[in-house]
Design a protein around this motif. Structure first.
Motif, short mmCIF file in Angstrom:
data_model
loop_
_atom_site.label_atom_id
_atom_site.label_comp_id
_atom_site.label_asym_id
_atom_site.label_seq_id
_atom_site.Cartn_x
_atom_site.Cartn_y
_atom_site.Cartn_z
N LYS A 92 0.82 -1.21 0.00
CA LYS A 92 0.00 0.00 0.00
C LYS A 92 0.85 1.26 0.00
N CYS A 93 2.08 1.15 0.48
CA CYS A 93 2.99 2.30 0.54
C CYS A 93 3.92 2.38 -0.66
N LEU A 119 3.29 9.73 1.58
CA LEU A 119 3.20 8.85 2.74
C LEU A 119 2.80 9.62 4.00
N THR A 146 -2.13 8.59 8.43
CA THR A 146 -1.30 8.63 7.23
C THR A 146 -0.69 7.26 7.03
N LEU A 147 -0.26 6.99 5.82
CA LEU A 147 0.40 5.70 5.58
C LEU A 147 1.69 5.59 6.38
N LEU A 148 2.44 6.67 6.48
CA LEU A 148 3.67 6.61 7.27
C LEU A 148 3.36 6.41 8.75
N ILE A 169 2.84 2.76 9.24
CA ILE A 169 4.12 2.03 9.27
C ILE A 169 4.78 2.18 10.64
N VAL A 211 11.20 9.22 6.72
CA VAL A 211 10.54 8.10 6.05
C VAL A 211 11.43 6.86 6.03
N ALA A 249 -5.23 1.62 5.34
CA ALA A 249 -4.22 1.90 4.31
C ALA A 249 -4.83 1.86 2.91
N ARG A 293 -4.60 5.03 0.47
CA ARG A 293 -3.94 4.92 -0.84
C ARG A 293 -4.89 5.35 -1.95
#
Length: 168
Positions: free
Chosen positions: A33-34, A42, A53-55, A58, A100, A155, A159
């Protein structure tokens, strides 16, 4: 379109292989997804009603891996990579100034350590003490699959909002 490199779990494996491969599949789904996004993407809060957020996902996954496999299962005295809370939420979700590459490195490292922890147990029925009760290695694996599956749903929506890419 995202290039799907995930290894699908066997439909006939034993418990250990099934649970560990499903957890790895969920981990790979989050990575997928990232994939291909910039640092800015991200870090983007892509859904107006959410701070996710995607980050942040993570970083949260790294913290959860560390908590369950190192702190709970191994009883290691470990600090969280992004300790504390900011405005009532876990610090890992605050990514404005986050690095990141560091986040992905910490996450990948925690996943590798977690695999080694699980492999060190003879049985998924082996237990550890957590908050005064017995918790099996099987429970931890199932909990982690659930944790990733829930956040992979987030996610997926993030996305799609970022660049329109959809898919499992």
């Amino acid at each position: 379109m995202i290039d799907d490199q995930r290894v699908h779990p066997s439909k006939v494996a034993d418990d250990r292989a099934s649970l560990t491969s499903f957890l790895d599949y969920q981990r790979a789904t989050l990575a997928m997804k990232c994939a291909g996004l910039t640092g800015g993407q991200l870090k983007r809060r892509a859904i107006p009603t959410s701070g996710l957020t995607l980050l942040g996902l993570i970083r949260h996954a790294a913290a959860v891996e560390r908590t369950w496999f190192r702190s709970v299962v191994r009883a290691e005295d470990v600090e969280m990579p992004w300790p504390g809370r900011i405005d009532g939420t876990f610090a890992e979700f605050h990514v404005e100034d986050a690095d990141v590459d560091e986040a992905f490195e910490v996450w990948r490292d925690e996943c590798e350590r977690a695999r080694a922890v699980v492999a060190s147990f003879d049985s998924l029925d082996d237990t550890v003490r957590f908050r005064g009760e017995a918790v099996s290695i099987r429970y931890v694996l199932i909990h982690m699959i659930e944790e990733y599956a829930r956040h992979n749903g987030h996610a997926d929506l993030l996305r799609e909002a970022i660049d329109g890419v959809v898919g499992e």
